[in-house]
Write a protein that holds these residues in place. Sequence first.
Motif, mmCIF file in Angstrom:
data_model
loop_
_atom_site.group_PDB
_atom_site.id
_atom_site.type_symbol
_atom_site.label_atom_id
_atom_site.label_comp_id
_atom_site.label_asym_id
_atom_site.label_seq_id
_atom_site.Cartn_x
_atom_site.Cartn_y
_atom_site.Cartn_z
ATOM 1 N N ASP A 68 0.774 -1.245 0.000
ATOM 2 C CA ASP A 68 0.000 0.000 0.000
ATOM 3 C C ASP A 68 0.805 1.295 0.000
ATOM 4 O O ASP A 68 0.669 2.127 -0.873
ATOM 5 C CB ASP A 68 -0.907 0.041 1.231
ATOM 6 N N LYS A 89 -6.998 5.498 1.209
ATOM 7 C CA LYS A 89 -5.536 5.507 1.312
ATOM 8 C C LYS A 89 -4.876 6.796 0.820
ATOM 9 O O LYS A 89 -3.665 6.832 0.591
ATOM 10 C CB LYS A 89 -4.971 4.293 0.566
ATOM 11 N N ASN A 142 -15.917 -0.973 -5.760
ATOM 12 C CA ASN A 142 -15.854 -2.327 -5.230
ATOM 13 C C ASN A 142 -17.207 -2.527 -4.562
ATOM 14 O O ASN A 142 -18.139 -2.930 -5.238
ATOM 15 C CB ASN A 142 -14.674 -2.569 -4.288
ATOM 16 N N ASN A 209 -12.853 -8.990 -1.351
ATOM 17 C CA ASN A 209 -11.504 -8.980 -0.762
ATOM 18 C C ASN A 209 -11.371 -10.035 0.329
ATOM 19 O O ASN A 209 -10.347 -10.714 0.442
ATOM 20 C CB ASN A 209 -11.186 -7.608 -0.160
ATOM 21 N N TYR A 232 -12.316 2.726 -5.437
ATOM 22 C CA TYR A 232 -10.966 3.114 -5.869
ATOM 23 C C TYR A 232 -10.933 4.374 -6.726
ATOM 24 O O TYR A 232 -11.895 4.680 -7.418
ATOM 25 C CB TYR A 232 -10.362 1.973 -6.705
HETATM 26 C C1 LMR Z 1 -7.688 -2.826 1.897
HETATM 27 O O1 LMR Z 1 -6.541 -2.455 2.172
HETATM 28 O O2 LMR Z 1 -8.397 -3.435 2.696
HETATM 29 C C2 LMR Z 1 -8.252 -2.516 0.533
HETATM 30 O O3 LMR Z 1 -8.008 -1.189 0.253
HETATM 31 C C3 LMR Z 1 -7.641 -3.370 -0.507
HETATM 32 C C4 LMR Z 1 -8.146 -2.969 -1.874
HETATM 33 O O4 LMR Z 1 -7.376 -2.403 -2.629
HETATM 34 O O5 LMR Z 1 -9.319 -3.252 -2.150
#
Ligand code: LMR
Length: 331
Positions: A68, A89, A142, A209, A232
């Motif tokens: 990440d 993020k 998502n 996920n 995203y």
């Molecule tokens: C996570 O870190 O839980 C999610 O952001 C992963 C993702 O990219 O779906």
Amino acid sequence: MKLKTILAAALLAAGMSVSAQTVIKFSHVVAADTPKGKASVFFAQKAAELTKGKVKVEVYANSALYKDKEEMEALQIGSVQMLAPSLAKFGPLGVKEFEAFDLPFIFDDTADLHKVTQGPVGAALLAKLEPRGIKGLAYWDNGFKSFSANTPLKAVADYKGKKFRIQSSKVLEEEIRSVGGIAQVMAFSEVYQALQTGVVDGTENPISNFYTQKMHEVQKHLSLTNHGYLGYAVIVNKKFWDALPADVRGQLEQAMNEATVYANKIAQEENDLSLDGVKKSGKTTVYVPTKEERMALKKAMAPVHTKMADRVGKETLQQIYQATGFDPSTL
Ligand code: LMR
């Protein structure tokens, strides 16, 4: 000298340019078999087709290239050209407004969410990335998150004292605090092991996920809370993007538009399939909270909106509320 080299030298001597293939490294952290994983491959195929092979998109899934935090740094220095990090993020990058997407219960459904991501508020948020050398190209869906743990999560009291892994968002930290839990920020690639070894007790994520990272193997209970959204922003290194020939950039924009339609079309299906997978595994008990239980969770998490208003920006928050018709007094 090889024939290709001789040919290239001859072309150069004749004053003609030898056009090399442009490579876009697209790094992400989830499995290939997820909405983002599939959409990135779709984009790569479309990009090759529309640019007639002038651009090759190499997709690196499952944190194979970067985790990440590292992937954001890699994008800024140009070690990768494209990413699709979750909206949770962008805080560490200094664009805290994206954390508004993490506010609990802010979107009733995907239609509500699209009023933001596909409208002027979404565009204004992406524009905030440009001073950081990043260009935002699209939002990919998502889905809504559920909570998991090794003990049932029904009443708000069930969250108390439990340690939950979260993404690097202050809003999510406050969300966990609001139900008496302890938040632990951790890279996505480390979650499975942290759950397995008991470093954390639980987590939150959309089911796609949860299932593709095999979290159902190490979590006994999954509560379909749908308490918040995870999606995203597809982003590129701005310098790289701006330096592309205009026609190629246009073709890539077209490929991105088509990939976005595809991503948003498959997101729900992928999450539904993953839920089936979790149920079939027989390893995790899937619980659907009652209306009252979900309402209690919503009430407990309501103060997160006011507490985090300054962090995400009051103006951004108002714009989101206005776009969706969300009335914070109903919390
Ligand atoms: C996570 O870190 O839980 C999610 O952001 C992963 C993702 O990219 O779906």
